[in-house]
Write a protein that holds these residues in place. Structure first.
Motif, PDB file in Angstrom:
ATOM      1  N   ILE A 180       0.843  -1.205   0.000  1.00 45.70           N
ATOM      2  CA  ILE A 180       0.000   0.000   0.000  1.00 45.70           C
ATOM      3  C   ILE A 180       0.881   1.259   0.000  1.00 45.70           C
ATOM      4  CG2 ILE A 180      -1.687   1.315   1.383  1.00 45.70           C
ATOM      5  CD1 ILE A 180      -3.013  -1.514   1.855  1.00 45.70           C
ATOM      6  N   ILE A 181       2.012   1.191   0.702  1.00 43.08           N
ATOM      7  CA  ILE A 181       2.961   2.324   0.663  1.00 43.08           C
ATOM      8  C   ILE A 181       3.402   2.533  -0.792  1.00 43.08           C
ATOM      9  CG2 ILE A 181       5.263   3.129   1.361  1.00 43.08           C
ATOM     10  CD1 ILE A 181       5.048   1.621   3.894  1.00 43.08           C
ATOM     11  N   LYS A 182       3.713   1.430  -1.444  1.00 50.57           N
ATOM     12  CA  LYS A 182       4.192   1.486  -2.825  1.00 50.57           C
ATOM     13  C   LYS A 182       3.088   2.034  -3.747  1.00 50.57           C
ATOM     14  CE  LYS A 182       6.426  -1.562  -6.099  1.00 50.57           C
ATOM     15  NZ  LYS A 182       6.777  -2.959  -6.368  1.00 50.57           N
ATOM     16  N   LYS A 183       1.874   1.568  -3.511  1.00 48.51           N
ATOM     17  CA  LYS A 183       0.741   2.013  -4.348  1.00 48.51           C
ATOM     18  C   LYS A 183       0.550   3.527  -4.227  1.00 48.51           C
ATOM     19  CE  LYS A 183      -4.041   1.483  -4.359  1.00 48.51           C
ATOM     20  NZ  LYS A 183      -4.866   1.359  -3.175  1.00 48.51           N
ATOM     21  N   ASN A 184       0.830   4.075  -3.050  1.00 48.78           N
ATOM     22  CA  ASN A 184       0.705   5.522  -2.830  1.00 48.78           C
ATOM     23  C   ASN A 184       1.929   6.287  -3.357  1.00 48.78           C
ATOM     24  OD1 ASN A 184      -1.832   5.967  -1.519  1.00 48.78           O
ATOM     25  ND2 ASN A 184      -1.034   4.875   0.247  1.00 48.78           N
ATOM     26  N   HIS A 226       8.205   6.845  -1.635  1.00 51.01           N
ATOM     27  CA  HIS A 226       9.509   6.174  -1.709  1.00 51.01           C
ATOM     28  C   HIS A 226      10.150   6.091  -0.317  1.00 51.01           C
ATOM     29  CE1 HIS A 226      13.307   4.686  -2.991  1.00 51.01           C
ATOM     30  NE2 HIS A 226      13.897   5.645  -2.287  1.00 51.01           N
ATOM     31  N   ILE A 227      10.528   4.909   0.072  1.00 56.31           N
ATOM     32  CA  ILE A 227      11.202   4.701   1.366  1.00 56.31           C
ATOM     33  C   ILE A 227      12.715   4.718   1.129  1.00 56.31           C
ATOM     34  CG2 ILE A 227      11.542   3.044   3.262  1.00 56.31           C
ATOM     35  CD1 ILE A 227       8.716   4.388   3.213  1.00 56.31           C
ATOM     36  N   ASP A 228      13.434   5.500   1.961  1.00 56.37           N
ATOM     37  CA  ASP A 228      14.893   5.597   1.789  1.00 56.37           C
ATOM     38  C   ASP A 228      15.631   4.510   2.565  1.00 56.37           C
ATOM     39  OD1 ASP A 228      14.950   8.192   0.302  1.00 56.37           O
ATOM     40  OD2 ASP A 228      13.863   8.820   2.096  1.00 56.37           O
ATOM     41  N   TYR A 229      15.219   4.321   3.837  1.00 62.78           N
ATOM     42  CA  TYR A 229      15.961   3.390   4.701  1.00 62.78           C
ATOM     43  C   TYR A 229      15.009   2.449   5.423  1.00 62.78           C
ATOM     44  CZ  TYR A 229      19.747   6.776   4.257  1.00 62.78           C
ATOM     45  OH  TYR A 229      20.705   7.614   3.765  1.00 62.78           O
ATOM     46  N   VAL A 230      15.439   1.193   5.531  1.00 66.31           N
ATOM     47  CA  VAL A 230      14.747   0.229   6.404  1.00 66.31           C
ATOM     48  C   VAL A 230      15.790  -0.307   7.378  1.00 66.31           C
ATOM     49  CG1 VAL A 230      13.487  -1.945   6.541  1.00 66.31           C
ATOM     50  CG2 VAL A 230      13.116  -0.448   4.576  1.00 66.31           C
ATOM     51  N   PHE A 231      15.475  -0.236   8.670  1.00 67.51           N
ATOM     52  CA  PHE A 231      16.347  -0.820   9.691  1.00 67.51           C
ATOM     53  C   PHE A 231      15.603  -1.990  10.330  1.00 67.51           C
ATOM     54  CE2 PHE A 231      17.792   3.599   9.522  1.00 67.51           C
ATOM     55  CZ  PHE A 231      19.172   3.431   9.434  1.00 67.51           C
ATOM     56  N   GLU A 232      16.279  -3.131  10.374  1.00 69.53           N
ATOM     57  CA  GLU A 232      15.695  -4.269  11.084  1.00 69.53           C
ATOM     58  C   GLU A 232      16.532  -4.541  12.330  1.00 69.53           C
ATOM     59  OE1 GLU A 232      14.941  -9.044  11.049  1.00 69.53           O
ATOM     60  OE2 GLU A 232      16.283  -8.199   9.547  1.00 69.53           O
ATOM     61  N   CYS A 258      13.528  -5.708  -2.694  1.00 74.60           N
ATOM     62  CA  CYS A 258      13.288  -4.327  -3.165  1.00 74.60           C
ATOM     63  C   CYS A 258      14.553  -3.475  -3.143  1.00 74.60           C
ATOM     64  CB  CYS A 258      12.260  -3.617  -2.288  1.00 74.60           C
ATOM     65  SG  CYS A 258      10.648  -4.340  -2.350  1.00 74.60           S
ATOM     66  N   THR A 259      15.599  -3.933  -2.447  1.00 76.49           N
ATOM     67  CA  THR A 259      16.765  -3.053  -2.259  1.00 76.49           C
ATOM     68  C   THR A 259      17.377  -2.642  -3.601  1.00 76.49           C
ATOM     69  OG1 THR A 259      18.067  -5.024  -1.881  1.00 76.49           O
ATOM     70  CG2 THR A 259      17.471  -3.775   0.076  1.00 76.49           C
ATOM     71  N   THR A 260      17.417  -3.564  -4.543  1.00 81.41           N
ATOM     72  CA  THR A 260      18.010  -3.185  -5.835  1.00 81.41           C
ATOM     73  C   THR A 260      16.988  -2.504  -6.749  1.00 81.41           C
ATOM     74  OG1 THR A 260      17.724  -5.520  -6.320  1.00 81.41           O
ATOM     75  CG2 THR A 260      19.988  -4.748  -6.071  1.00 81.41           C
ATOM     76  N   THR A 261      15.789  -3.088  -6.830  1.00 84.86           N
ATOM     77  CA  THR A 261      14.813  -2.524  -7.785  1.00 84.86           C
ATOM     78  C   THR A 261      14.304  -1.151  -7.345  1.00 84.86           C
ATOM     79  OG1 THR A 261      13.129  -3.834  -6.665  1.00 84.86           O
ATOM     80  CG2 THR A 261      13.981  -4.726  -8.733  1.00 84.86           C
ATOM     81  N   GLU A 262      14.120  -0.945  -6.024  1.00 84.74           N
ATOM     82  CA  GLU A 262      13.527   0.328  -5.599  1.00 84.74           C
ATOM     83  C   GLU A 262      14.506   1.226  -4.840  1.00 84.74           C
ATOM     84  OE1 GLU A 262       9.766  -0.426  -3.642  1.00 84.74           O
ATOM     85  OE2 GLU A 262       9.445  -2.055  -5.048  1.00 84.74           O
ATOM     86  N   LYS A 263      15.753   0.865  -4.839  1.00 83.14           N
ATOM     87  CA  LYS A 263      16.805   1.658  -4.190  1.00 83.14           C
ATOM     88  C   LYS A 263      16.509   1.946  -2.716  1.00 83.14           C
ATOM     89  CE  LYS A 263      18.717   3.804  -8.286  1.00 83.14           C
ATOM     90  NZ  LYS A 263      18.089   4.507  -9.372  1.00 83.14           N
ATOM     91  N   ILE A 264      15.975   0.941  -2.031  1.00 80.30           N
ATOM     92  CA  ILE A 264      15.775   1.078  -0.580  1.00 80.30           C
ATOM     93  C   ILE A 264      17.048   0.576   0.098  1.00 80.30           C
ATOM     94  CG2 ILE A 264      14.448   0.271   1.412  1.00 80.30           C
ATOM     95  CD1 ILE A 264      12.060  -0.146  -0.456  1.00 80.30           C
TER      96      ILE A 264
END
Ligand code: AP5
Ligand code: MG
Length: 211
Positions: free
Chosen positions: A96-100, A103-109, A182-188
């Motif tokens: 849903i984030i993607k549909k809107n 763009h997300i820059d960073y994900v921390f796990e 998604c890290t490569t395709t969406e540059k996250i």
């Protein structure tokens, strides 16, 4: 900067969200905090359903949670970015984030072993006014002159924490795998953080990435 924090219960999402929010002047959006606030104020059928789900360690429906987040993100203070604490938690929520077209820059796990999860969540105390997070294990807890007024979350007991962990395994582990793709395709930019390090060490690790 748009940032997502993921991790098992007690892994330090809320603690680091507070740090990131203050340091980079970004609004902190914690779906857990928003839902807890929401169920405090009313007793309708919807409130009861959400309350039951939280108290059984179950995730709230994607439809409800995404509506809350979409609404919050549309506020002008989020134009500069935001830090999402505990959202998304399922692949549907991420889509849903993607549909809107956000763009997300960073994900921390944040990763920690199960025995630490139980200790940290059971020792957690929260300032009901400021929302600041403490732990019985930390000196700062006793330094807070009002520490007797700090509260414990209803879902921070062993039985419910185990249920929350099952939900994490069922829904959030697949989401983490999805983000890896998604890290490569969406540059996250995706970072895995060792959540067993001290709070200060993790603050520094995040600073080194974001500064
Ligand atoms: P939520 O409130 O998000 O709970 P959670 O994901 O289980 O995570 P916690 O808040 O328990 O842990 P945390 O990682 O924030 O750790 P903290 O920093 O506090 O969600 C609650 C419920 O709401 C869910 O079960 C679900 O029902 C619903 N919900 C929420 N979002 C949803 C969504 N997107 N979709 C569907 N349903 C949703 O730290 C824990 C303790 O450890 C503290 O005492 C802290 O002081 C201490 N600590 C932190 N870091 C360290 C460290 N490095 N060293 C030592 N101690 C530390
Ligand atoms: Mg939290």
């Amino acid at each position: 900067m748009r940032i997502i924090l993921l991790g098992v219960p007690g892994s330090g999402k809320g603690t680091q969200a507070q740090f990131i929010s203050q340091r980079y002047c970004l609004p902190k959006i914690s779906t857990g905090d928003i839902l807890r606030q929401f169920i405090k104020n009313d007793d309708s059928l919807l409130h009861k359903r959400i309350k039951n789900a939280i108290h059984n360690g179950k995730l709230i429906s994607d439809t409800i949670v995404t509506k809350i987040v979409e609404n919050r993100i549309s506020k002008t203070d989020c134009n500069v970015g935001f830090v999402l604490d505990g959202f998304p938690r399922t692949i549907t929520q991420a889509k849903i984030i993607k549909k809107n077209k956000i763009h997300i820059d960073y994900v921390f796990e944040f990763k920690i072993p199960t025995k630490i999860i139980l200790k940290r969540t059971q020792g957690r105390r929260i300032d009901p006014i400021s929302g600041k997070i403490y732990n019985l294990d930390d000196n700062k807890y006793f330094k807070n002159k009002d520490h007797m007024n700090l509260i414990q979350r209803n879902d921070d007991n062993k039985k419910i924490i185990k249920k929350r962990l099952e939900e994490h395994k069922k829904f959030t582990i697949p989401l983490i795998n999805y983000f890896h793709t998604c890290t490569t395709t969406e540059k996250i930019k995706f970072y895995t953080i060792d959540g067993t390090k001290t709070i200060l060490n993790i603050n520094n690790e995040i600073k080194n990435i974001l500064d």
